[in-house]
Design an enzyme around this catalytic site. Sequence first.
Site, PDB file in Angstrom:
ATOM      1  N   LYS A   1       0.863  -1.194   0.000  1.00 20.04           N
ATOM      2  CA  LYS A   1       0.000   0.000   0.000  1.00 20.04           C
ATOM      3  C   LYS A   1       0.887   1.227   0.000  1.00 20.04           C
ATOM      4  CE  LYS A   1      -4.421   1.016   0.239  1.00 20.04           C
ATOM      5  NZ  LYS A   1      -5.589   0.220  -0.188  1.00 20.04           N
TER       6      LYS A   1
ATOM      7  N   ASP B   1      -7.041   4.425  -4.342  1.00 19.70           N
ATOM      8  CA  ASP B   1      -7.684   4.310  -3.024  1.00 19.70           C
ATOM      9  C   ASP B   1      -8.274   5.703  -2.787  1.00 19.70           C
ATOM     10  OD1 ASP B   1      -7.780   2.288  -0.553  1.00 19.70           O
ATOM     11  OD2 ASP B   1      -7.463   4.263   0.301  1.00 19.70           O
TER      12      ASP B   1
HETATM   13  P1  NDP Z   1     -12.884   8.112  -2.642  1.00 20.60           P
HETATM   14  O1  NDP Z   1     -11.805   9.084  -2.481  1.00 20.60           O
HETATM   15  O2  NDP Z   1     -13.467   7.879  -3.990  1.00 20.60           O
HETATM   16  O3  NDP Z   1     -14.098   8.455  -1.660  1.00 20.60           O
HETATM   17  C1  NDP Z   1     -13.912   8.519  -0.298  1.00 20.60           C
HETATM   18  C2  NDP Z   1     -15.233   8.863   0.362  1.00 20.60           C
HETATM   19  O4  NDP Z   1     -15.098   8.695   1.760  1.00 20.60           O
HETATM   20  C3  NDP Z   1     -15.646  10.305   0.132  1.00 20.60           C
HETATM   21  O5  NDP Z   1     -17.044  10.393   0.145  1.00 20.60           O
HETATM   22  C4  NDP Z   1     -15.034  10.994   1.329  1.00 20.60           C
HETATM   23  O6  NDP Z   1     -15.667  12.219   1.690  1.00 20.60           O
HETATM   24  C5  NDP Z   1     -15.232   9.962   2.403  1.00 20.60           C
HETATM   25  N1  NDP Z   1     -14.185  10.118   3.424  1.00 20.60           N
HETATM   26  C6  NDP Z   1     -12.857   9.964   3.233  1.00 20.60           C
HETATM   27  N2  NDP Z   1     -12.173  10.224   4.360  1.00 20.60           N
HETATM   28  C7  NDP Z   1     -13.096  10.573   5.251  1.00 20.60           C
HETATM   29  C8  NDP Z   1     -13.021  10.959   6.599  1.00 20.60           C
HETATM   30  N3  NDP Z   1     -11.851  11.057   7.246  1.00 20.60           N
HETATM   31  N4  NDP Z   1     -14.196  11.222   7.238  1.00 20.60           N
HETATM   32  C9  NDP Z   1     -15.387  11.130   6.586  1.00 20.60           C
HETATM   33  N5  NDP Z   1     -15.503  10.771   5.301  1.00 20.60           N
HETATM   34  C10 NDP Z   1     -14.390  10.502   4.652  1.00 20.60           C
HETATM   35  O7  NDP Z   1     -12.306   6.736  -2.048  1.00 20.60           O
HETATM   36  P2  NDP Z   1     -12.824   5.245  -2.270  1.00 20.60           P
HETATM   37  O8  NDP Z   1     -14.295   5.216  -2.483  1.00 20.60           O
HETATM   38  O9  NDP Z   1     -11.942   4.614  -3.283  1.00 20.60           O
HETATM   39  O10 NDP Z   1     -12.450   4.583  -0.873  1.00 20.60           O
HETATM   40  C11 NDP Z   1     -13.367   4.481   0.204  1.00 20.60           C
HETATM   41  C12 NDP Z   1     -12.931   3.376   1.138  1.00 20.60           C
HETATM   42  O11 NDP Z   1     -12.906   2.135   0.432  1.00 20.60           O
HETATM   43  C13 NDP Z   1     -11.534   3.519   1.748  1.00 20.60           C
HETATM   44  O12 NDP Z   1     -11.537   2.963   3.043  1.00 20.60           O
HETATM   45  C14 NDP Z   1     -10.673   2.654   0.837  1.00 20.60           C
HETATM   46  O13 NDP Z   1      -9.502   2.216   1.483  1.00 20.60           O
HETATM   47  C15 NDP Z   1     -11.636   1.502   0.586  1.00 20.60           C
HETATM   48  N6  NDP Z   1     -11.372   0.674  -0.586  1.00 20.60           N
HETATM   49  C16 NDP Z   1     -11.246   1.240  -1.828  1.00 20.60           C
HETATM   50  C17 NDP Z   1     -11.038   0.427  -2.923  1.00 20.60           C
HETATM   51  C18 NDP Z   1     -10.986   0.975  -4.307  1.00 20.60           C
HETATM   52  O14 NDP Z   1     -10.900   0.173  -5.245  1.00 20.60           O
HETATM   53  N7  NDP Z   1     -11.066   2.274  -4.520  1.00 20.60           N
HETATM   54  C19 NDP Z   1     -10.875  -1.026  -2.781  1.00 20.60           C
HETATM   55  C20 NDP Z   1     -11.106  -1.520  -1.441  1.00 20.60           C
HETATM   56  C21 NDP Z   1     -11.324  -0.674  -0.396  1.00 20.60           C
HETATM   57  P3  NDP Z   1     -14.931  13.601   1.371  1.00 20.60           P
HETATM   58  O15 NDP Z   1     -15.020  13.770  -0.114  1.00 20.60           O
HETATM   59  O16 NDP Z   1     -15.709  14.609   2.128  1.00 20.60           O
HETATM   60  O17 NDP Z   1     -13.512  13.456   1.847  1.00 20.60           O
HETATM   61  O1  2IT Z   2      -7.959  -1.425  -0.576  1.00 22.30           O
HETATM   62  C1  2IT Z   2      -7.924  -1.919  -1.721  1.00 22.30           C
HETATM   63  O2  2IT Z   2      -8.082  -3.123  -1.901  1.00 22.30           O
HETATM   64  C2  2IT Z   2      -7.691  -1.009  -2.854  1.00 22.30           C
HETATM   65  N1  2IT Z   2      -7.610   0.197  -2.641  1.00 22.30           N
HETATM   66  C3  2IT Z   2      -7.557  -1.559  -4.239  1.00 22.30           C
HETATM   67  C4  2IT Z   2      -6.190  -2.130  -4.471  1.00 22.30           C
HETATM   68  C5  2IT Z   2      -5.899  -2.547  -5.898  1.00 22.30           C
HETATM   69  O3  2IT Z   2      -4.724  -2.851  -6.130  1.00 22.30           O
HETATM   70  O4  2IT Z   2      -6.788  -2.577  -6.745  1.00 22.30           O
END
Ligand code: NDP
Ligand code: 2IT
Length: 446
Positions: A127, A167
Amino acid sequence: MIDEKLEGVFAEVVARNPGEVEFHQAAREVFESLGPVLAKYPELADQKVIQRICEPERQIIFRVPWQDDHGEIHINRGFRVEFNSALGPYKGGLRFHPSVYLGIVKFLGFEQIFKNALTGMPIGGGKGGADFDPKGRSDSEIMRFCQSFMTELYRHIGEHTDVPAGDIGVGTREIGYLFGQYKRITNRYESGVLTGKATTWGGALVRTEATGYGTAYFTREMLHARGDSLEGKKVLVSGSGNVAVYAIEKVHQLGGTVVACSDSSGVVHDAKGIDVELLKQVKEVERGRVSDYAARRGDATYREDGNIWEIPCDVALPCATQNELTGRDARTLVRNGCVAVAEGANMPTTPEGARVFLEAQIAFGPGKAANAGGVATSALEMQQNASRDSWTFEHTEHRLADIMTGIHDTCHHTAEQFGAPGNYVVGANIAGFLRVARPMVALGLI
Ligand code: NDP
Ligand code: 2IT
């Protein structure tokens, strides 16, 4: 509770990594599951596999200097933690968020080892990210930041070495700028060095949707195992980013209704069901806030600083960030009749919250299982890049659905086998651990 034989090992992990509280939290949860595994396979203790897993193979911390649109210079800190490569190249996302520090990157990298193992794909765990805040930055500032970040990162990654993806704060746009700089420095069109690319230049169809879709599929499987379904269920999805938007879309396709979502400023409650197309327009095209969505959606209400978990629901999908769902929130959800929780985000439920769900015996899918669809589809993207092939949306989505069913069944059976029926936390931790522990032993002391 951590088995007494493992207490000393855990204490050492805490002492060796001072101040990294999120890493301690993620490690503790895995340690709490492993007592019966070591009793059954004492050779894994002799080989010190747990101690080895807790120490990253390599940790890289670097300076990221960049200039904003007014010519002012900023210095950020970049990270890449290459945690474990027993199963394949390091694989895991990059997070750009002001809260990023080594403890966050290490908790995410540690979780990623077991998650990636659960997918059954040949990928190790890693990561990275930076303490950069993309909010309010122009497109050209984002580009310059990504270029500076990659100017150091490029020497550490490669399609057979380490394959980053997105992420929080890193999506298709950022992956584009990162890849462009990698290509320029190395003079190689090495598609498989990053995943989450746009579909116009090497990205896999379904990768954008994969994490959210996968979380919805995992929820469907947990409900199915209890003779229930998503049909007619009232669902809460926190966040409104990549994972949240596509979790909402798939829940609707599977017959549920998502009545609320959020961002770090507030909560929108839309009792008729979130209009996904409008949400995509606001979030993906305009890069706006959920308050903008609410303003354009007749009956929806917006509450600044609201708590989404107070809205009555049948199913809750935390899809924003770590520790966003507390013990108090969990008690509220259970009291309101919630029957299933699946973590689209990484570690969104506090340890107390998880305990509440497990004690109430509702279906609780931990992130390393429930959100593994994203990284699994990244591995499918790597396969397509390696074979210079591109698969249809339907084919790729079918594979994603099968992978999620497989992960569900593995966690379910493993929990039963180790005397904790219905406990997906134990099932995911043990199954993920065994899948990485055995190859580690087979590869010798490295
Ligand atoms: P994005 O940046 O697309 O969206 C993040 C969302 O979460 C936004 O709505 C943001 O609001 C909110 N958020 C982030 N930080 C905070 C905080 N400290 N407090 C409140 N709200 C918060 O990210 P993703 O959708 O990609 O990721 C979301 C989660 O999913 C994370 O935990 C990530 O690790 C996990 N994840 C992502 C994957 C991926 O493929 N993208 C895969 C597996 C897990 P705001 O805009 O106001 O900051
Ligand atoms: O938390 C996760 O699994 C991710 N942000 C996606 C990682 C990836 O390599 O697609």
